[in-house]
Design a protein around this motif. Structure first.
Motif, PDB file in Angstrom:
ATOM      1  N   GLU A 120     -34.570 -11.642  76.412  1.00 51.16           N
ATOM      2  CA  GLU A 120     -33.724 -12.323  77.380  1.00 51.16           C
ATOM      3  C   GLU A 120     -32.886 -13.416  76.739  1.00 51.16           C
ATOM      4  OE1 GLU A 120     -36.351 -13.696  80.411  1.00 51.16           O
ATOM      5  OE2 GLU A 120     -36.726 -11.681  81.224  1.00 51.16           O
ATOM      6  N   HIS A 121     -32.846 -13.451  75.401  1.00 51.99           N
ATOM      7  CA  HIS A 121     -32.040 -14.431  74.689  1.00 51.99           C
ATOM      8  C   HIS A 121     -31.475 -13.779  73.430  1.00 51.99           C
ATOM      9  CE1 HIS A 121     -36.058 -14.636  72.897  1.00 51.99           C
ATOM     10  NE2 HIS A 121     -35.460 -15.003  71.784  1.00 51.99           N
TER      11      HIS A 121
ATOM     12  N   ARG B 137     -25.309  -5.973  84.548  1.00 54.33           N
ATOM     13  CA  ARG B 137     -25.567  -7.284  85.154  1.00 54.33           C
ATOM     14  C   ARG B 137     -26.667  -8.021  84.395  1.00 54.33           C
ATOM     15  NH1 ARG B 137     -24.821  -4.139  89.931  1.00 54.33           N
ATOM     16  NH2 ARG B 137     -27.084  -3.852  90.124  1.00 54.33           N
ATOM     17  N   ALA B 138     -27.714  -7.292  83.989  1.00 55.95           N
ATOM     18  CA  ALA B 138     -28.799  -7.922  83.249  1.00 55.95           C
ATOM     19  C   ALA B 138     -28.316  -8.460  81.907  1.00 55.95           C
ATOM     20  CB  ALA B 138     -29.937  -6.919  83.037  1.00 55.95           C
TER      21      ALA B 138
ATOM     22  N   TRP C   3     -27.044  -6.032  72.848  1.00 57.03           N
ATOM     23  CA  TRP C   3     -27.967  -5.647  71.773  1.00 57.03           C
ATOM     24  C   TRP C   3     -29.335  -6.305  71.978  1.00 57.03           C
ATOM     25  CZ3 TRP C   3     -27.318  -1.824  68.416  1.00 57.03           C
ATOM     26  CH2 TRP C   3     -28.220  -1.718  67.352  1.00 57.03           C
ATOM     27  N   ALA C   4     -29.328  -7.578  72.393  1.00 57.16           N
ATOM     28  CA  ALA C   4     -30.587  -8.265  72.675  1.00 57.16           C
ATOM     29  C   ALA C   4     -31.319  -7.591  73.830  1.00 57.16           C
ATOM     30  CB  ALA C   4     -30.312  -9.739  73.004  1.00 57.16           C
ATOM     31  N   LEU C   5     -30.582  -7.193  74.862  1.00 60.97           N
ATOM     32  CA  LEU C   5     -31.198  -6.508  76.002  1.00 60.97           C
ATOM     33  C   LEU C   5     -31.864  -5.217  75.555  1.00 60.97           C
ATOM     34  CD1 LEU C   5     -31.463  -6.452  79.184  1.00 60.97           C
ATOM     35  CD2 LEU C   5     -29.500  -4.921  79.129  1.00 60.97           C
TER      36      LEU C   5
ATOM     37  N   ALA D 274     -23.308   2.437  70.515  1.00 64.70           N
ATOM     38  CA  ALA D 274     -22.480   3.016  71.579  1.00 64.70           C
ATOM     39  C   ALA D 274     -22.978   2.582  72.951  1.00 64.70           C
ATOM     40  CB  ALA D 274     -22.475   4.535  71.461  1.00 64.70           C
ATOM     41  N   LEU D 275     -24.287   2.606  73.143  1.00 66.05           N
ATOM     42  CA  LEU D 275     -24.843   2.211  74.439  1.00 66.05           C
ATOM     43  C   LEU D 275     -24.668   0.712  74.665  1.00 66.05           C
ATOM     44  CD1 LEU D 275     -26.248   3.210  76.948  1.00 66.05           C
ATOM     45  CD2 LEU D 275     -28.447   2.913  75.808  1.00 66.05           C
ATOM     46  N   ALA D 276     -24.821  -0.088  73.611  1.00 67.24           N
ATOM     47  CA  ALA D 276     -24.593  -1.529  73.744  1.00 67.24           C
ATOM     48  C   ALA D 276     -23.152  -1.808  74.153  1.00 67.24           C
ATOM     49  CB  ALA D 276     -24.917  -2.235  72.434  1.00 67.24           C
TER      50      ALA D 276
END
Length: 305
Positions: free
Chosen positions: A262-263, A208-209, A255-257, A27-29
């Motif tokens: 960072e990838h 943004r990130a 999901w990666a964040l 949900a947050l992703a």
């Protein structure tokens, strides 16, 4: 690390919604990816509570709209009322003008009312009486829907389903989580005492990130192969669109964040793929929603990069 505000939200949310860490992460992703979320499940498993939790923990302006068969589009968007003193009509904004909208039991409203959300969800704006009104930022719709076999439901059309980036199901809690719920404090009272974990500006920074998370060209090849697999399948009525592909990449970046990277890895794509594709794909012939087994076969049928 840019993902720390998200971890604070997850930590606080897991104290309120027990035993659903994966679903809360999804949900947050979805929110970080600038998407909208559809939660489909039977009544009473915490769908509405999840929306309240996210709004409270991020400090978002919240509006809940109960969808019923007699709900009208004007009840969502707003209505123009004649102002005698000014001698003109004045538009009174409806509940859609909030940062987080809970469209509760969305499939109990008629298709005409459901369509009132289309422009808002896609373009973050509302048009009424030939005037366009921008919606707040961030803007996020969480819709809950009961299983389509239940009495008094109207199936969401493909155009509406496609506006939702992800669909999740909460399911019943495991034995330990259910016991803690039964013996613990009422979740609503617990939530009322909960302070926001982050600010809406922190959410915008997370968005943004996530947009800057790196996706290698080989991973783009993998996503294209997944899309092509759905389009070439004789089992499916139609494959995933380019918009679904963009949503898959956005969700994988988010999901990666959340994992502090960072990838994007192939595992990120695989994790979010069923929740991106499940409500967009239907079996050929009978039009039934695609099964979990079919989604798994698609993933297993495409070689990893």
């Amino acid at each position: 690390m840019p993902h720390r505000p998200a971890l604070r939200v997850l930590e606080a949310a897991n104290h309120i919604i027990l035993g659903k860490d994966q679903e809360l992460r999804l949900a947050l992703a979805c929110l970080i990816a600038r998407g909208h979320l559809l939660i489909e499940d039977v009544p009473g498993v915490g769908k509405t509570t999840l929306a309240h939790v996210i709004a409270r923990l991020i400090g978002l302006q919240f509006q809940r709209i109960q969808f019923t068969s007699d709900l009208l589009p004007a009840d969502i968007i707003g209505v123009s009322v004649f102002d005698r003193e000014a001698g003109s009509f004045r538009f009174h904004q409806g509940p859609i003008f909030a940062q987080l909208i809970l469209a509760d039991e969305i499939n109990r409203a008629t298709p005409k009312t459901q369509s009132a959300l289309l422009e808002a969800m896609e373009e973050r704006q509302v048009t009424a009486d030939n005037t366009t009104f921008p919606l707040p930022s961030p803007f996020f719709v969480i819709a809950t829907q009961n299983p389509s076999h239940q009495v008094g439901t109207f199936p969401l059309p493909e155009s509406q389903l496609d506006r939702f980036l992800m669909r999740i199901r909460l399911g019943f809690p495991d034995r330990a989580a259910e016991r803690a719920l039964l013996m613990g404090e009422d979740r609503r009272e617990l939530l009322e005492r909960q302070d926001p974990a982050i600010h809406p500006d922190d959410l915008l920074a997370l968005q943004r990130a996530a947009a800057n998370v790196v996706v290698a060209e080989r991973l783009i090849d993998y996503v294209q192969a997944l899309l092509a697999s759905t389009r070439q399948s004789n089992e499916l009525a139609a494959g995933l669109s380019p918009r679904a592909g963009l949503g898959l990449l956005a969700a994988a970046r988010a999901w990666a964040l959340l994992d502090g990277r960072e990838h994007v890895l192939p595992e990120d794509v695989q994790t979010v793929f069923p929740h991106i594709a499940g409500h967009r794909l239907h079996h050929a012939g009978d039009g039934r929603p695609v099964s979990t087994e079919s989604l798994t076969r698609i993933l297993h049928g495409v070689a990893l990069p």
